[in-house]
Design an enzyme around this catalytic site. Structure first.
Site: not given
Ligand SMILES: *Cc1c(COP(=O)(O)O)cnc(C)c1O
Length: 390
Positions: A180, A208, A240
């Site tokens: 990330s 991602h 995302k």
């Molecule tokens: C954003 C993210 C999460 C958390 O997801 P949310 O739905 O925002 O709680 C988990 N793992 C990774 C790698 C992330 O980038």
């Protein structure tokens, strides 16, 4: 402030954060999610969102949310196992299973909760869990909460993992698919081989990668040509690239049933609003059919990397929409971010503890909603940086 009050220690802690350039501030956004926003009354061009496909404010997705609300109202009323599991949630789970090519999928309220739920349901005291040391905080927190023995292996280093596995019996190996804060990919084929040899679960958090990589945006597992046998546990987020909110886990029938029975962050929380599931269904359909979004995104990334190389900027080896610009110290990352902000460009400084000490950076991210002109404006602003602050 009265000395000796419970807040006193907090004030001191906050002052220390401020002094070491680690204090974090929220900016108030006044426009819908998108590259051209308004922050505290000023127009800004943003390069820090995870809305990689530009779906967060897509009219079709917003319309689906509205029609979902007209059909279902707002609240789900209860947890999935009580009476909060609607036909809309169920349809979304079926669509996610089909999209990922897996027997079943299970919705979680957030990605953080999905990771907590999976790891605490599958590992416990006496088990060994191995994680990449740069995994997302939620995967690391999950292992700590599970009470299993957590070993962090060197970043993206499958040989390092092999050495650490040794003859230890491993229960689970977990990795980000796309990291990330770095944008690089986990070596999934090698990790899958190690996991198989160790008889351990391999879990990939593809927050991602989904929507961005692979055929039709099927993510990093598909990008490597791997499937259910190689990566039995696939976790994805919906907030995302898909532009909405929530998360899911996809895998075998037995895995999903085990999570329904035992994942505490699934059981003990209210289901997300059914209308959100309706919106996510619309977003996934767009993500899957509109390859131009991924093609455009890749063209933007290529243009940025080429322009940055011409400016003599050092980029990391990432070919995903996450393009970190290493700054080193938190102070420098913050100075860069502030300088860009004065030029009307928003890129947040990522500092410890989100990243290891001494590796603060600007985390630049691209979206299919950006134009080539936007990228050129960013490069222009960065060229000013390299002359002054860098
Ligand atoms: C954003 C993210 C999460 C958390 O997801 P949310 O739905 O925002 O709680 C988990 N793992 C990774 C790698 C992330 O980038």
């Amino acid at each position: 402030m009265t000395p000796g009050t419970p807040d006193q220690g907090l004030h001191e802690h906050l002052a220390r954060l401020e002094a070491s350039q680690l204090y974090r501030r929220r900016r108030i956004q006044e426009a819908p999610q998108g590259p051209h926003g308004v922050v505290e009354g000023r127009p800004v061009l943003s390069f820090c969102s995870n809305d990689y496909l530009g779906l967060a404010a897509h009219p079709e997705v917003a319309a689906a949310l509205q029609s979902g609300a007209a059909r279902w109202g707002v609240g789900s009323g209860a947890a999935h196992l009580v009476n909060g599991h609607s036909a809309a949630h169920h349809r979304l789970e079926e669509a996610l299973a089909a999209f990922t090519g897996r027997p079943r999928a299970l919705l979680f309220s957030t990605g953080y909760m999905a990771n907590l739920g999976v790891i605490t349901a599958l590992a416990g005291r006496g088990d060994a869990v191995f994680e990449d040391r740069l995994n997302h905080a939620s995967l690391l927190d999950a292992a700590l909460l599970s009470r299993a023995k957590l070993t962090r292996y060197p970043h993206a280093d499958s040989a390092g993992l092999e050495r650490m596995l040794g003859r230890a019996s491993a229960r689970l190996i977990a990795t980000d698919g796309v990291f990330s804060m770095d944008g690089d990919l986990a070596p999934l084929p090698a990790l899958a081989a190690s996991a198989r040899k160790a008889g351990a679960w391999l879990m990939v958090d593809d927050a991602h990668g989904l929507g961005v990589l692979g055929r039709g945006g099927r993510g990093s597992v598909d990008h490597f040509g791997l499937g259910l046998d190689d990566v039995p546990i696939l976790m994805g987020t919906l907030g995302k690239a898909f532009g909405t909110f929530g998360a899911f886990v996809a895998g075998s029938e037995a895995l999903i049933e085990t999570l329904i029975q035992g994942a505490r962050s699934y059981i003990y929380t209210t289901a997300t609003p059914p209308a959100l599931a309706t919106a996510t269904l619309a977003a996934i359909a767009i993500a899957e059919r509109e390859d131009w979004r991924r093609e455009h995104l890749n063209a933007l990334i290529a243009r940025f990397r080429e322009g940055a190389a011409q400016l003599g900027l050092t980029l990391s080896d990432s070919h995903t929409p996450i393009q970190p610009l290493p700054a080193g110290s938190a102070a420098r990352a913050l100075a860069w971010s502030h300088a860009l902000e004065r030029a009307g460009i928003l890129v947040t400084a990522i500092r410890p503890p989100t990243v290891p000490e001494g590796t603060a950076r600007l985390r630049i991210t691209f979206s299919a909603a950006h134009s080539q002109t936007d990228v050129d404006r960013l490069l222009d602003a960065l060229s000013g940086l390299s002359a002054s602050d860098a």
